[in-house]
Design an enzyme around this catalytic site. Structure first.
Site, mmCIF file in Angstrom:
data_model
loop_
_atom_site.group_PDB
_atom_site.id
_atom_site.type_symbol
_atom_site.label_atom_id
_atom_site.label_comp_id
_atom_site.label_asym_id
_atom_site.label_seq_id
_atom_site.Cartn_x
_atom_site.Cartn_y
_atom_site.Cartn_z
ATOM 1 N N SER A 192 0.654 -1.430 -0.282
ATOM 2 C CA SER A 192 0.055 0.016 -0.282
ATOM 3 C C SER A 192 0.737 1.344 0.290
ATOM 4 O O SER A 192 1.591 1.089 -0.703
ATOM 5 C CB SER A 192 -0.866 -0.051 0.978
ATOM 6 N N ASP A 351 -9.972 -3.105 -5.132
ATOM 7 C CA ASP A 351 -10.004 -2.552 -4.645
ATOM 8 C C ASP A 351 -8.802 -1.143 -5.292
ATOM 9 O O ASP A 351 -9.049 -1.045 -6.807
ATOM 10 C CB ASP A 351 -8.008 -3.024 -4.410
ATOM 11 N N HIS A 381 -8.083 -5.232 -0.411
ATOM 12 C CA HIS A 381 -6.977 -4.277 0.302
ATOM 13 C C HIS A 381 -6.407 -4.615 0.902
ATOM 14 O O HIS A 381 -7.659 -4.376 1.702
ATOM 15 C CB HIS A 381 -7.242 -2.763 -0.472
#
Ligand SMILES: *[C@@H]1O[C@H](CO)[C@@H](O)[C@H](O)[C@H]1NC(C)=O
Ligand SMILES: *[C@@H]1O[C@H](CO)[C@@H](O)[C@H](O)[C@H]1NC(C)=O
Ligand SMILES: *[C@@H]1O[C@H](CO)[C@@H](O)[C@H](O)[C@H]1NC(C)=O
Ligand SMILES: *[C@@H]1O[C@H](CO)[C@@H](O)[C@H](O)[C@H]1NC(C)=O
Length: 411
Positions: A192, A351, A381
């Protein structure tokens, strides 16, 4: 109390709870109920944080990190197989996981950056601690989990510099020797926002000559890579899918770049992409995020580009970091991408950041960089860190296994 009202109250409460927890989810998502509960917990943390911020008690990020630290932060506890120490690299906090054993051979290493929107999380959190332990054990490698400083204490480019300084320090021959690491076999990785930092640092270190040692591979787990288009098909498709809502990602970006949060609605409308036509690089810049070219038709689906003709070009003048490849690695020149090491990219169908990863993979391939891309149709995610009890998802376990296996074969 008479039984009937009590039963009615209980029923009402459970309806209210179900209403709070329930979010409609696509059927291809793995274990939807588990995800709803996880999301409800996360949303509650954010609500409490926002409330505290509205009351003027504290920044919401502090509140969320405080709650998380009460349940999630672990000391540097060594096990039979892994020695764990908290240290600092060039003044940046880091937790180092070293496999134990008599083996005298030089070891492999991974420099890892945790996710959390450049604001949340820590390498000391249970989930990231367990992830790095497992990597150290299975890869028999030294894992350096870097605790770069976070929003609101610092903003871009500080997080980036922390990540870069720690990486450059670790790659010094004398530091690698201290940890018995093979200089030819060091990876950079992160998930991320940590994947954003890993990609940005990989670009910088591939093109400057400050360190003689280079990363062998880069492994980017559902990375954040651009802030010019908040209406890619994946942003349009997954805007309301837990746990990374589109509006939350925009807020993370604005806080990272230290921008006015009142820009959020303009960013959501892509108004900042109506770059001033006087800008010489406007066309070139937009081409790097042009998903009608960079994404395969199967991902574009029926979605239409959102490209306002007028918009608000002044936002980019006020927040030039939106165009800075150190913040948004997808905007790097092809010559820079070409210099970066072979890549592993993980993306998830559910996501908002799916297309960031796909576009970067495509641009790396066009630059001649070998790319392995694992895409999870049932992934969401952050799923890779949810592979341990109590938040254990099958897609979490699977994605973690494949990530470690790729590192094992390529590092
Ligand atoms: C990190 O690097 C930047 C830029 O080179 C420098 O200004 C800064 O002082 C460094 N920070 C630390 C803690 O060494
Ligand atoms: C780095 O080294 C290469 C080859 O040695 C050279 O061509 C390049 O200009 C150098 N780059 C910088 C930024 O000094
Ligand atoms: C994006 O790429 C497509 C296909 O190559 C092209 O037709 C379109 O004009 C491009 N859009 C922008 C905004 O550059
Ligand atoms: C986007 O820009 C257009 C044109 O300037 C404006 O009419 C619209 O209100 C803006 N939208 C947002 C959400 O700021």
């Amino acid at each position: 109390m008479r039984p009937l009202p009590a039963a009615a109250a209980a029923l009402l409460l459970s309806v209210a709870a179900a209403y709070y927890v329930y979010v409609p989810l696509p059927s291809s998502l793995a274990e939807p109920w588990k995800l709803m509960v996880l999301d409800a917990v996360f949303r509650t943390f954010l609500h409490v944080g926002n409330l505290a911020q509205d009351l003027g008690i504290s920044h919401y990020v502090h509140v969320v990190n405080y709650i998380v630290s009460q349940v999630e932060i672990k000391g540097p506890r060594s096990s039979e197989t892994v020695r764990v120490t908290d240290t600092s690299l060039a003044g940046v906090q880091a937790r180092v996981f070293e496999p134990k054993g008599m083996d005298r051979r030089l070891r492999r290493a991974v420099v890892y950056f945790h996710g959390g929107g450049w604001a949340l999380g820590s390498g000391k959190m249970r989930s990231f601690d367990l992830l790095c332990r497992r990597m150290a054990e299975e890869l028999h490698a030294v894992i350096v989990s870097v605790d770069y400083r976070l929003v609101p204490e610092v903003h871009f480019p500080e997080q980036y510099y922390d990540a870069l300084n720690a990486s450059q320090h670790f790659l010094k021959p004398e530091v690698l020797a201290q940890y018995s690491v093979d200089p030819e076999r060091v990876a950079i990785s992160g998930d991320s926002a940590g994947g954003n930092l890993a990609a940005a640092v990989a670009q910088q270190m591939a093109t400057d000559n400050s360190s003689s040692v280079k990363f062998k591979v880069q492994a980017l787990i559902y990375p954040v890579l651009q802030a010019l288009d908040f209406n890619t098909p994946s942003y349009q498709q997954n805007g309301d899918t837990p746990i990374l809502y589109r509006s939350l990602m925009v807020l993370f970006w604005l806080e990272y770049l230290n921008g006015d949060t009142s820009f959020a609605s303009s960013l959501l409308a892509n108004n900042h992409t109506a770059l001033d036509p006087g800008r010489l690089d406007a066309v070139e810049t937009m081409a790097k995020v042009n998903w009608t070219r960079l994404l395969p038709p199967a991902l574009r689906k029926h979605y239409k580009p959102v490209a306002p003709a007028r918009g608000a070009p002044r936002i980019v003048d006020e927040l030039p970091a939106l165009l800075d490849a150190r913040a948004a690695p997808l905007l790097a020149e092809q010559a820079v991408l070409r210099a970066t090491p072979p890549a592993y990219i993980m993306t998830c169908e559910h996501d908002v950041l799916r297309d960031d990863g796909f576009m970067y993979g495509r641009r790396l391939e066009e630059a001649g960089v070998p790319v392995t891309h694992d895409h999870y149709e049932d992934g969401f995610h952050a799923c890779m860190v949810f592979s341990v009890w109590p938040a254990k998802f099958s897609v979490g376990t699977r994605s973690l296994k494949n990530y470690i296996r790729w590192l094992d074969r390529n590092l």
